[in-house]
Design a protein around this motif. Structure first.
Motif, PDB file in Angstrom:
ATOM      1  N   ILE A   1      26.012 -19.498  60.890  1.00  0.00           N
ATOM      2  CA  ILE A   1      26.436 -20.590  60.013  1.00  0.00           C
ATOM      3  C   ILE A   1      27.478 -21.186  59.896  1.00  0.00           C
ATOM      4  CG2 ILE A   1      25.483 -22.011  57.923  1.00  0.00           C
ATOM      5  CD1 ILE A   1      23.046 -20.959  59.594  1.00  0.00           C
ATOM      6  N   PRO A   2      27.894 -22.216  60.214  1.00  0.00           N
ATOM      7  CA  PRO A   2      29.299 -22.709  59.903  1.00  0.00           C
ATOM      8  C   PRO A   2      29.486 -23.153  58.525  1.00  0.00           C
ATOM      9  CG  PRO A   2      28.031 -24.483  61.049  1.00  0.00           C
ATOM     10  CD  PRO A   2      27.073 -23.174  61.032  1.00  0.00           C
ATOM     11  N   PRO A   3      30.744 -22.538  57.849  1.00  0.00           N
ATOM     12  CA  PRO A   3      30.980 -23.091  56.505  1.00  0.00           C
ATOM     13  C   PRO A   3      31.279 -24.693  56.371  1.00  0.00           C
ATOM     14  CG  PRO A   3      32.994 -22.117  57.533  1.00  0.00           C
ATOM     15  CD  PRO A   3      31.651 -21.874  58.660  1.00  0.00           C
ATOM     16  N   THR A   4      30.834 -25.053  55.371  1.00  0.00           N
ATOM     17  CA  THR A   4      31.127 -26.305  54.787  1.00  0.00           C
ATOM     18  C   THR A   4      31.982 -26.380  53.886  1.00  0.00           C
ATOM     19  OG1 THR A   4      28.742 -27.150  55.445  1.00  0.00           O
ATOM     20  CG2 THR A   4      30.055 -28.366  53.671  1.00  0.00           C
TER      21      THR A   4
ATOM     22  N   TYR B   1      19.366 -21.147  45.726  1.00  0.00           N
ATOM     23  CA  TYR B   1      20.485 -20.567  46.186  1.00  0.00           C
ATOM     24  C   TYR B   1      21.730 -21.445  45.740  1.00  0.00           C
ATOM     25  CZ  TYR B   1      17.664 -17.562  49.078  1.00  0.00           C
ATOM     26  OH  TYR B   1      16.797 -16.798  49.283  1.00  0.00           O
TER      27      TYR B   1
ATOM     28  N   MET C   1      24.426 -12.170  43.914  1.00  0.00           N
ATOM     29  CA  MET C   1      23.763 -11.291  44.926  1.00  0.00           C
ATOM     30  C   MET C   1      22.684 -11.968  45.591  1.00  0.00           C
ATOM     31  SD  MET C   1      25.819  -9.008  45.070  1.00  0.00           S
ATOM     32  CE  MET C   1      27.211  -9.147  44.214  1.00  0.00           C
ATOM     33  N   LYS C   2      22.060 -12.728  45.055  1.00  0.00           N
ATOM     34  CA  LYS C   2      21.021 -13.629  45.604  1.00  0.00           C
ATOM     35  C   LYS C   2      21.310 -14.005  47.195  1.00  0.00           C
ATOM     36  CE  LYS C   2      17.387 -17.255  44.873  1.00  0.00           C
ATOM     37  NZ  LYS C   2      16.555 -16.348  45.094  1.00  0.00           N
ATOM     38  N   LEU C   3      22.512 -14.376  47.210  1.00  0.00           N
ATOM     39  CA  LEU C   3      23.008 -15.007  48.428  1.00  0.00           C
ATOM     40  C   LEU C   3      22.668 -13.985  49.553  1.00  0.00           C
ATOM     41  CD1 LEU C   3      26.250 -17.136  47.454  1.00  0.00           C
ATOM     42  CD2 LEU C   3      23.624 -17.771  47.527  1.00  0.00           C
ATOM     43  N   ALA C   4      22.914 -12.670  49.228  1.00  0.00           N
ATOM     44  CA  ALA C   4      23.040 -11.869  50.534  1.00  0.00           C
ATOM     45  C   ALA C   4      21.509 -11.743  51.043  1.00  0.00           C
ATOM     46  CB  ALA C   4      23.176 -10.458  49.637  1.00  0.00           C
ATOM     47  N   GLU C   5      20.520 -12.438  50.096  1.00  0.00           N
ATOM     48  CA  GLU C   5      19.259 -12.477  50.985  1.00  0.00           C
ATOM     49  C   GLU C   5      19.363 -13.563  52.401  1.00  0.00           C
ATOM     50  OE1 GLU C   5      16.657 -14.441  48.271  1.00  0.00           O
ATOM     51  OE2 GLU C   5      16.996 -12.720  46.678  1.00  0.00           O
ATOM     52  N   LEU C   6      20.351 -14.300  52.338  1.00  0.00           N
ATOM     53  CA  LEU C   6      20.275 -15.321  53.542  1.00  0.00           C
ATOM     54  C   LEU C   6      21.078 -14.630  54.682  1.00  0.00           C
ATOM     55  CD1 LEU C   6      20.794 -18.573  51.646  1.00  0.00           C
ATOM     56  CD2 LEU C   6      18.686 -17.833  52.709  1.00  0.00           C
ATOM     57  N   ASP C   7      20.630 -14.636  55.970  1.00  0.00           N
ATOM     58  CA  ASP C   7      21.476 -14.421  57.159  1.00  0.00           C
ATOM     59  C   ASP C   7      22.174 -15.571  57.314  1.00  0.00           C
ATOM     60  OD1 ASP C   7      22.373 -13.794  59.509  1.00  0.00           O
ATOM     61  OD2 ASP C   7      20.720 -13.295  60.628  1.00  0.00           O
ATOM     62  N   THR C   8      23.461 -15.406  57.411  1.00  0.00           N
ATOM     63  CA  THR C   8      24.403 -16.693  57.766  1.00  0.00           C
ATOM     64  C   THR C   8      25.298 -16.365  58.661  1.00  0.00           C
ATOM     65  OG1 THR C   8      25.778 -15.999  56.078  1.00  0.00           O
ATOM     66  CG2 THR C   8      24.269 -17.524  55.242  1.00  0.00           C
ATOM     67  N   GLU C   9      25.069 -15.529  59.643  1.00  0.00           N
ATOM     68  CA  GLU C   9      25.811 -14.964  60.496  1.00  0.00           C
ATOM     69  C   GLU C   9      26.267 -16.268  61.738  1.00  0.00           C
ATOM     70  OE1 GLU C   9      26.699 -11.709  60.758  1.00  0.00           O
ATOM     71  OE2 GLU C   9      27.971 -12.277  62.349  1.00  0.00           O
TER      72      GLU C   9
ATOM     73  N   GLN D   1      30.013 -21.307  51.222  1.00  0.00           N
ATOM     74  CA  GLN D   1      30.429 -22.246  52.128  1.00  0.00           C
ATOM     75  C   GLN D   1      29.386 -22.371  52.930  1.00  0.00           C
ATOM     76  OE1 GLN D   1      34.559 -22.091  53.300  1.00  0.00           O
ATOM     77  NE2 GLN D   1      34.949 -23.763  52.088  1.00  0.00           N
ATOM     78  N   LYS D   2      28.928 -21.173  53.763  1.00  0.00           N
ATOM     79  CA  LYS D   2      27.804 -21.166  54.615  1.00  0.00           C
ATOM     80  C   LYS D   2      26.550 -21.642  54.024  1.00  0.00           C
ATOM     81  CE  LYS D   2      29.787 -17.881  57.898  1.00  0.00           C
ATOM     82  NZ  LYS D   2      29.584 -16.864  58.851  1.00  0.00           N
TER      83      LYS D   2
ATOM     84  N   ARG E   1      26.212 -23.266  51.591  1.00  0.00           N
ATOM     85  CA  ARG E   1      26.374 -24.682  51.382  1.00  0.00           C
ATOM     86  C   ARG E   1      25.883 -25.543  52.638  1.00  0.00           C
ATOM     87  NH1 ARG E   1      31.682 -28.099  49.064  1.00  0.00           N
ATOM     88  NH2 ARG E   1      30.774 -29.995  48.724  1.00  0.00           N
ATOM     89  N   THR E   2      26.208 -25.117  53.744  1.00  0.00           N
ATOM     90  CA  THR E   2      25.842 -25.713  54.987  1.00  0.00           C
ATOM     91  C   THR E   2      24.306 -25.870  55.030  1.00  0.00           C
ATOM     92  OG1 THR E   2      27.702 -25.232  56.072  1.00  0.00           O
ATOM     93  CG2 THR E   2      26.075 -25.820  57.407  1.00  0.00           C
TER      94      THR E   2
ATOM     95  N   LYS F   1      30.917 -16.927  52.242  1.00  0.00           N
ATOM     96  CA  LYS F   1      29.273 -16.915  52.194  1.00  0.00           C
ATOM     97  C   LYS F   1      28.688 -18.080  51.655  1.00  0.00           C
ATOM     98  CE  LYS F   1      25.380 -14.944  52.423  1.00  0.00           C
ATOM     99  NZ  LYS F   1      24.719 -14.138  53.704  1.00  0.00           N
TER     100      LYS F   1
END
Lengths: 530, 100
Positions: free
Chosen positions: B50-53, A321, B40-48, A397-398, A400-401, A395
């Motif tokens: 997860i805090p942003p960096t 990713y 669109m690949k990022l949509a595969e991940l559930d990041t609900e 940035q998350k 990235r975490t 998204k």
């Protein structure tokens, strides 16, 4: 004698300066001669500052003479870079000089002050040979996106040196300077170091002050050294690293003096490896990777194992990713940073009849920026625009975490460093990737996760594939530069007797031809025959 | 998410203050959509959860000592301005009417 001087390492030059066997002026003249002779064929330099370099060299010689009168202790006290020629990527401000960042929009700009790293190098007594070519605003992996023409790789003049710090890497590989500085936002030091067969390090985010450096993506950009061996690279990092109050992201972390005292003996260097745990991240051996590059990496791992390191396969599950995450975060930050180029205070300026200031901006920026910069500013503007911020930038940035956590967990598990390829391929031909932006972006697939996590990474030569250099990448936890240099020095010791170690770039003789094609002409000829 | 239409591309170009030719905009539409597909690949991940960096090193509230230090000279600052009059930078008029 003059041509021999350029073949020396920086610390060998330093020894000759102290013994009085050469002078800084002789070093500067020898390097200027090669750089000026070969720039027609390589285009590694946007400026070769003969006058300024000789003036600095004479000043360095005066200090040397005075130190010699004061006795041996005064000579020892001189900085290791005293009197040594250095190349600077043309996004580093040197007062009174040009700083184009490879862009038309900064043509004619004169830097009003020195960057922090330039102040540090001046204090050390280093000699600035000139400014090196680069992809525009450091956006690119081949140096083909420079507004001032591509750079040839001295190993094969029809191939790219990598990017974005392509000029800095090619200049060190071709013996124009023993040392140079570049910047690395997604691989822009390590990937060209790999493709040109030199050492290049991206330090931990926050290790080197960026005051006076043209910004690309501010949460990722870092400055780092190029050199022809590990000890020289460590000495250059030591010279520029450390806290600077003018860059609030530069960290108050001590810079170890051991960087200047890496083992000279190969056996001592190799002994460091015993008992170290090295991780081989399986996701870095990506589909589409050059199989011969992969073989060189596995051979390197065998060397490390034979020397007593424990190498185990590890997983960084979110690696895949990284590319998408990077190509949201970096363009978003770039679109904000590059908003400053408005044609009002400095840089290219177009004022149209009619007094519509928006039209002036459109004209200035439309003319001043090249195609890749426009693509990234468009991507970033879109990713930050109303309605898309959460879906893209937040998204990313998350994710990235998650990428950072992968690394944190590996290092917390006791792995000392990761071993990986620097680039999935060796140097490619001009034009091979310019028609497809995503293909170019993939050149940094193995380096950009390291920037996303803010970690240090180093690329060191580990052999050749079909006559072109392959780079081995070592990645460590934050602030582990000294450990990475020790590991890299150990690998250098392990491979000291390898036949590829003694080889010079294969097309240096062709680069001497003042009537031969320029890199731009080579690129055009390849485009025509494709 | 649907791809970028030609008018979307023109709108973003205007937001980004990039003047481009019709050919540049045509090419960008294809290229940007190709790159957006990779996103669109990022949509595969559930990041609900997860805090942003936003940055990777934990430095906070880094302030410089409040001590006045010399600034760049006026000449150095104005030296790069494309249009000047005396000690001033000439900027494009941002209010319509009498400005010329």
């Amino acid at each position: 004698m003059d041509t021999d001087l350029t073949r020396l390492l920086a610390r060998e030059m330093a020894a000759l300066l102290r013994s009085g066997e050469t002078t800084s002026r002789a070093l500067a003249e020898a390097h200027l001669e090669v750089a000026q002779r070969q720039n027609h064929a390589l285009n590694a330099w946007l400026v070769i500052d003969r006058e300024g370099a000789l003036r600095q060299a004479d000043a360095a010689d005066a200090v040397l003479a005075s130190a010699r009168r004061d006795g041996p202790a005064a000579l020892v006290a001189l900085h290791p870079l005293h009197g040594i020629p250095v190349g600077l990527k043309d996004l580093i401000c040197v007062e009174g000089g040009q700083c184009t960042a490879g862009s038309r929009i900064l043509a004619g700009y004169r830097a009003p002050y020195d960057a922090h790293i330039v102040e540090r190098l001046r204090a050390a007594g280093a000699v600035f040979l000139g400014k090196t070519n680069m992809d525009e605003f450091a956006m690119g992996s081949s140096n083909e996106y420079s507004a001032y023409g591509p750079v040839s790789n001295p190993w094969d003049l029809d191939t790219v040196p990598g990017g974005s710090s392509g000029g800095s890497a090619a200049a060190v590989a071709a013996y124009h300077v023993p040392l140079s500085l570049g910047t690395d936002t997604g691989g822009s030091i390590r990937q060209p170091a790999a493709l040109c067969g030199v050492v290049g390090m991206k330090p931990t985010y926050g290790r080197v002050s960026r005051y006076g450096i043209v910004a690309f993506a501010s949460s990722l950009d870092q400055i780092g050294p190029f050199a022809r061996d590990v000890r020289d690279a460590a000495a250059l990092l030591h010279a520029v690293a450390g806290r600077d109050a003018r860059d609030s992201t530069s960290a108050p972390v001590p810079v170890e003096d051991e960087l200047l005292h890496l083992p000279d003996g190969d056996d001592e260097a190799v002994a460091w490896l015993r008992g170290k745990r090295l991780g081989l991240p399986r996701e870095y051996f990506v589909a589409g990777m050059d199989p011969d590059v992969e073989r060189r990496i596995h051979e390197s791992v065998t060397f490390l194992v034979d020397a007593g390191a424990a190498v185990e396969e590890v997983s960084l599950p979110h690696t895949d990713y990284g590319l998408a995450t990077y190509y949201i975060v970096a363009p978003a930050e770039a679109s904000a940073n590059l908003a400053r180029y408005d044609g009002v205070r400095y840089g290219l300026s177009r004022r149209l009849e009619g007094g519509d200031f928006i039209a002036d901006y459109l004209a200035t920026r439309g003319e001043g920026f090249g195609a890749e910069v426009k693509r990234r500013v468009m991507l970033g503007t879109y990713a930050l625009s109303a309605g898309y911020y959460d879906a893209f930038y937040l998204k990313a940035q998350k994710v990235r975490t998650l990428i950072k956590r992968d690394f944190d967990e590996i290092f917390a598990s006791g792995i000392d460093a990761l071993v990986a390829p620097t680039s999935p391929s060796v140097a490619f031909r001009f034009g091979a990737k310019t028609s497809d932006p995503v293909a170019m972006y993939l050149a940094d697939a193995c380096t950009l996760p390291v920037n996303m996590a803010g970690l240090p990474g180093i690329s060191i030569p580990c052999g050749l594939s079909e006559g072109l250099p392959v780079g081995l990448q070592l990645i460590g936890p934050a602030w582990s530069e000294l450990m990475l240099f020790r590991a890299a020095r150990a690998f250098e010791g392990l491979t000291a007797a390898a036949t590829w170690r003694g080889l010079e770039p294969a097309q240096l003789a062709e680069a001497d031809d003042p009537a031969g094609p320029t890199p731009a002409e080579r690129a055009a000829a390849l485009a025509g025959s494709a | 998410m649907a791809g970028l239409s030609r008018s979307d591309v023109e709108h973003v170009a205007h937001l980004a203050r990039l003047g481009m030719t019709a050919e540049e905009l045509d090419r960008l539409q294809g290229e940007l959509n190709h790159i957006l597909e990779q996103y669109m690949k990022l949509a595969e991940l559930d990041t609900e959860t997860i805090p942003p960096t936003a940055q990777t090193i934990e430095l906070e509230n880094i302030l410089r000592d409040d001590v006045p230090t010399p600034s760049l000279s006026q000449a150095a600052v104005l030296g790069n301005a494309p249009a000047r009059e005396g000690e001033f930078v000439i900027v494009p008029p941002i209010l319509g009417g009498d400005a010329g």
